[in-house]
Design a protein around this motif. Sequence first.
Motif, short mmCIF file in Angstrom:
data_model
loop_
_atom_site.label_atom_id
_atom_site.label_comp_id
_atom_site.label_asym_id
_atom_site.label_seq_id
_atom_site.Cartn_x
_atom_site.Cartn_y
_atom_site.Cartn_z
N PHE A 111 0.83 -1.21 0.00
CA PHE A 111 0.00 0.00 0.00
C PHE A 111 0.86 1.25 0.00
CE2 PHE A 111 -3.67 -2.58 1.56
CZ PHE A 111 -4.59 -2.14 0.61
N SER A 112 1.98 1.21 0.72
CA SER A 112 2.85 2.38 0.77
C SER A 112 3.51 2.65 -0.59
CB SER A 112 3.92 2.20 1.85
OG SER A 112 4.79 1.13 1.53
N HIS A 113 3.72 1.59 -1.40
CA HIS A 113 4.30 1.77 -2.73
C HIS A 113 3.37 2.54 -3.66
CE1 HIS A 113 8.21 -0.04 -2.83
NE2 HIS A 113 7.79 -1.17 -2.28
N LEU A 114 2.07 2.51 -3.37
CA LEU A 114 1.12 3.20 -4.23
C LEU A 114 1.21 4.72 -4.10
CD1 LEU A 114 -2.01 0.90 -3.76
CD2 LEU A 114 -0.36 0.88 -5.63
N VAL A 115 1.79 5.20 -3.01
CA VAL A 115 1.93 6.65 -2.80
C VAL A 115 3.41 6.94 -2.58
CG1 VAL A 115 1.24 8.66 -1.43
CG2 VAL A 115 -0.36 6.77 -1.76
N PRO A 116 4.11 7.51 -3.56
CA PRO A 116 5.53 7.83 -3.39
C PRO A 116 5.75 8.83 -2.27
CG PRO A 116 4.90 7.92 -5.71
CD PRO A 116 3.63 7.79 -4.93
N VAL A 117 6.94 8.82 -1.72
CA VAL A 117 7.30 9.71 -0.62
C VAL A 117 7.31 11.16 -1.12
CG1 VAL A 117 9.04 10.29 1.10
CG2 VAL A 117 8.65 7.90 0.45
N GLY A 118 6.70 12.06 -0.34
CA GLY A 118 6.68 13.47 -0.70
C GLY A 118 5.55 13.87 -1.61
N THR A 119 4.57 12.98 -1.83
CA THR A 119 3.43 13.32 -2.68
C THR A 119 2.49 14.27 -1.95
OG1 THR A 119 3.57 11.14 -3.71
CG2 THR A 119 1.53 12.37 -4.03
N PRO A 120 2.08 15.38 -2.56
CA PRO A 120 1.12 16.30 -1.91
C PRO A 120 -0.20 15.60 -1.65
CG PRO A 120 2.17 17.34 -3.80
CD PRO A 120 2.55 15.89 -3.85
N PRO A 121 -0.90 15.98 -0.57
CA PRO A 121 -2.18 15.30 -0.24
C PRO A 121 -3.22 15.39 -1.36
CG PRO A 121 -1.39 16.59 1.62
CD PRO A 121 -0.50 16.93 0.48
N MET A 122 -3.20 16.47 -2.13
CA MET A 122 -4.21 16.63 -3.18
C MET A 122 -3.98 15.64 -4.33
SD MET A 122 -4.54 20.77 -3.39
CE MET A 122 -5.76 20.64 -4.68
N LEU A 123 -2.74 15.18 -4.50
CA LEU A 123 -2.41 14.29 -5.61
C LEU A 123 -2.35 12.82 -5.21
CD1 LEU A 123 0.41 16.35 -7.38
CD2 LEU A 123 -2.00 16.21 -8.02
N MET A 124 -2.62 12.52 -3.95
CA MET A 124 -2.47 11.13 -3.48
C MET A 124 -3.40 10.17 -4.22
SD MET A 124 -1.77 11.30 0.60
CE MET A 124 -0.22 11.93 1.24
N SER A 125 -4.67 10.54 -4.36
CA SER A 125 -5.62 9.65 -5.05
C SER A 125 -5.23 9.46 -6.51
CB SER A 125 -7.03 10.21 -4.94
OG SER A 125 -7.08 11.51 -5.52
N PHE A 126 -4.73 10.55 -7.13
CA PHE A 126 -4.29 10.46 -8.52
C PHE A 126 -3.07 9.56 -8.66
CE2 PHE A 126 -2.04 12.39 -12.22
CZ PHE A 126 -2.98 12.02 -13.18
N MET A 127 -2.13 9.67 -7.71
CA MET A 127 -0.93 8.84 -7.76
C MET A 127 -1.24 7.37 -7.53
SD MET A 127 1.55 10.71 -8.65
CE MET A 127 2.83 9.49 -8.36
N VAL A 128 -2.25 7.09 -6.70
CA VAL A 128 -2.65 5.69 -6.48
C VAL A 128 -3.15 5.07 -7.78
CG1 VAL A 128 -4.35 4.23 -5.32
CG2 VAL A 128 -3.12 5.97 -4.02
N CYS A 129 -3.93 5.83 -8.55
CA CYS A 129 -4.42 5.33 -9.84
C CYS A 129 -3.26 5.08 -10.80
CB CYS A 129 -5.41 6.31 -10.44
SG CYS A 129 -6.93 6.51 -9.50
#
Length: 222
Positions: free
Chosen positions: A124-142
């Motif tokens: 699960f942690s791999h789906l969100v890279p370190v330092g990702t802004p909170p607004m882009l977290m859902s986009f980065m997961v996709c």
Amino acid sequence: MTNLFSIFDPSTSVLNLKTNWITILISMTILPSPFWLMNNRYFLIWKKPINIMNNELNMMIKKNKGSTLMFISLFMLIMLSNMMGLFPYIFTSTSHLVMTLTLTLPLWMSFMLFGWINNTEMMFSHLVPVGTPPMLMSFMVCIETISNIIRPVTLSVRLAANMIAGHLILTLLGNTSMSLSTNMMMIMLIIQMLLMMLEIAVAIIQSYVFAVLSALYASEVN
């Protein structure tokens, strides 16, 4: 165009069995047999790239170092199949997605199952890279989910496309050289020899890339 791509079809069949696929097994006869007390030069030449691959894969896979044997076997199988396809009248099995997907899908499924069952929080942690802004977290997961899903497709298509491209160029040059003059035919022969050397390098590099990327994907789930 249909006749051009028909050179990649396993057309030879006996009892409804595509006998051209037997070239995968024939390539195994090239492997040296370690039945001698003293290693001959052929075995030493074959052993050197295996040791190099083993050292590189051990740096990637710090845990479970014995698993490098699987990736070295993949490297040997793909390299031999690529090299056998460069000989005349021998079927290139790695130019078909049936072969490449058969190698990539079980590997990818086993890596994903192992990671999600044993290291769920890390996956699960791999789906969100370190330092990702909170607004882009859902986009980065996709994005990360899609990149994980298409990994077996990219591995298989990369290998098959590189094998098809080189063989098509050699086939096109070989078909057109018959109608050329003597001087142009000599130039075309030199070009084909250079392309053949390039294809030998591509056959080795693509097998190396396949094995290294598979090892990297395995190291991510550990």
